[in-house]
Scaffold this active site. Structure first.
Site, PDB file in Angstrom:
ATOM      1  N   GLU A 118       0.822  -1.218   0.000  1.00  0.00           N
ATOM      2  CA  GLU A 118       0.000   0.000   0.000  1.00  0.00           C
ATOM      3  C   GLU A 118       0.858   1.271   0.000  1.00  0.00           C
ATOM      4  OE1 GLU A 118      -3.034  -0.009  -0.595  1.00  0.00           O
ATOM      5  OE2 GLU A 118      -3.888  -1.893   0.109  1.00  0.00           O
ATOM      6  N   HIS A 141      -3.204   2.407   8.246  1.00  0.00           N
ATOM      7  CA  HIS A 141      -4.297   1.569   7.724  1.00  0.00           C
ATOM      8  C   HIS A 141      -4.434   0.330   8.599  1.00  0.00           C
ATOM      9  CE1 HIS A 141      -6.785  -0.879   5.160  1.00  0.00           C
ATOM     10  NE2 HIS A 141      -5.839  -1.799   5.069  1.00  0.00           N
ATOM     11  N   HIS A 143      -7.745  -2.811  10.111  1.00  0.00           N
ATOM     12  CA  HIS A 143      -9.043  -3.450   9.865  1.00  0.00           C
ATOM     13  C   HIS A 143      -9.895  -3.457  11.134  1.00  0.00           C
ATOM     14  CE1 HIS A 143      -7.310  -6.052   6.304  1.00  0.00           C
ATOM     15  NE2 HIS A 143      -7.175  -4.743   6.124  1.00  0.00           N
ATOM     16  N   GLU A 171     -18.894  12.340  21.025  1.00  0.00           N
ATOM     17  CA  GLU A 171     -17.502  12.595  20.661  1.00  0.00           C
ATOM     18  C   GLU A 171     -17.302  12.714  19.150  1.00  0.00           C
ATOM     19  OE1 GLU A 171     -14.722  13.074  22.402  1.00  0.00           O
ATOM     20  OE2 GLU A 171     -15.672  12.900  24.356  1.00  0.00           O
ATOM     21  N   HIS A 212     -13.440  -3.693   3.955  1.00  0.00           N
ATOM     22  CA  HIS A 212     -11.988  -3.865   4.037  1.00  0.00           C
ATOM     23  C   HIS A 212     -11.416  -3.199   5.293  1.00  0.00           C
ATOM     24  CE1 HIS A 212      -7.846  -3.630   1.865  1.00  0.00           C
ATOM     25  NE2 HIS A 212      -7.707  -3.675   3.168  1.00  0.00           N
TER      26      HIS A 212
HETATM   27 ZN   LIG Z   1      -6.097  -3.782   4.528  1.00  0.00          ZN
END
Ligand SMILES: [Zn+2]
Length: 274
Positions: A118, A141, A143, A171, A212
């Site tokens: 990525e 990044h 999950h 919040e 994702h």
């Molecule tokens: Zn990912």
């Protein structure tokens, strides 16, 4: 390199955050990657001028704003749970050329490792984010489970998604008054999702990839992680209530809350603030 790079505060922080994300269940198998833009002071203190180049690569999409910048990046195929055991394998530092069109590995990525697949997404996001926030340092990044689950239940329309998020916890509008960028499902690991994410990063610090995961940016690891934690808490409550609330925060209450903290929520999301 001038000092023992493994003893630097930012490397220790990154090793910890990788372990914490794994322990939260947001970095299974090879999931999760991050990039940390080093400051000129850090480069000077810990790298100096005598770095050794091991390998050099071209970037498919150049990032001109990142010319001559240094990034600490997680490795491709490296589980977050393993980073603490061998940081010089699972982390590395890259240096971009003046034009931001190639990079060289100057530390880490031992045993032939390479930066995360990525990396194009990370660099394009840094490139755009720096134009709206010159102090941006991190792209992260992972999950988060309930955030992903919410993308199976909630309609995938950006404004509707933001409004639901704001209504789930006091919040939310305070932590991300600019909202959340939501992409359609796309193939990951290539320049296209990187480019679309970067375009979202012009307006948002958080970008959701349906089915994702999440991408967050910030001036510090704490900031980026805090954004993810807040989204994940909202999504957790949404899933626990199955999206079937008898009541939630009203538009008026969201405006009242933002006013109390002198924040301006993104326009066009709630009816009092179009
Ligand atoms: Zn990912």
């Amino acid at each position: 390199m001038k000092k023992q790079i493994l003893k630097t505060p930012f490397i220790e922080e990154i090793i910890n955050v990788c372990s914490n994300i794994y322990n939260a269940g947001w970095g299974e198998n090879h999931a999760g990657n991050l990039s940390y833009r080093m400051t000129a002071q850090e480069v000077d203190a810990y790298i100096g001028k005598d770095w050794g180049v091991t390998r050099k690569y071209n970037l498919e999409k150049p990032c001109p704003e990142l010319g001559n910048q240094f990034f600490l990046v997680t490795a491709s195929g490296s589980p977050f749970r393993n980073v603490k055991h061998d940081p010089e394998v699972h982390l590395g530092i890259i240096h971009l050329n003046e034009e931001g069109s190639t990079y060289e590995i100057i530390w880490g990525f031992r045993e032939g490792r390479q930066p995360t697949s990525e990396l194009p997404t990370h660099l394009l996001c840094h490139n755009e984010r720096l134009q709206v926030d010159p102090d941006n340092r991190i792209v992260l990044h992972c999950h988060p489970t309930y955030t992903i689950a919410m993308t199976f239940i909630h309609e995938l329309e950006q404004n509707a998604f933001i409004k639901t998020m704001w209504s789930l916890n006091s919040e939310c509008v305070l932590v991300f008054p600019e909202g959340i960028g939501l992409l359609p499902w796309m193939v990951c690991g290539n320049g296209e999702i990187g480019w679309e994410s970067a375009m979202k990063m012009r307006e948002f610090r958080i970008v959701l990839w349906p089915h994702h995961g999440i991408l967050a940016s910030g001036q510090s690891i704490d900031q980026a992680l805090g954004l993810i934690e807040t989204v994940e808490k909202g999504a957790h409550v949404y899933i626990l209530t199955e999206g079937k609330t008898n009541q939630c925060m009203t538009d008026e209450q969201i405006v009242e809350l933002a006013d109390a903290f002198n924040l301006e929520p993104r326009k066009g999301i709630i009816k009092e603030n179009v």
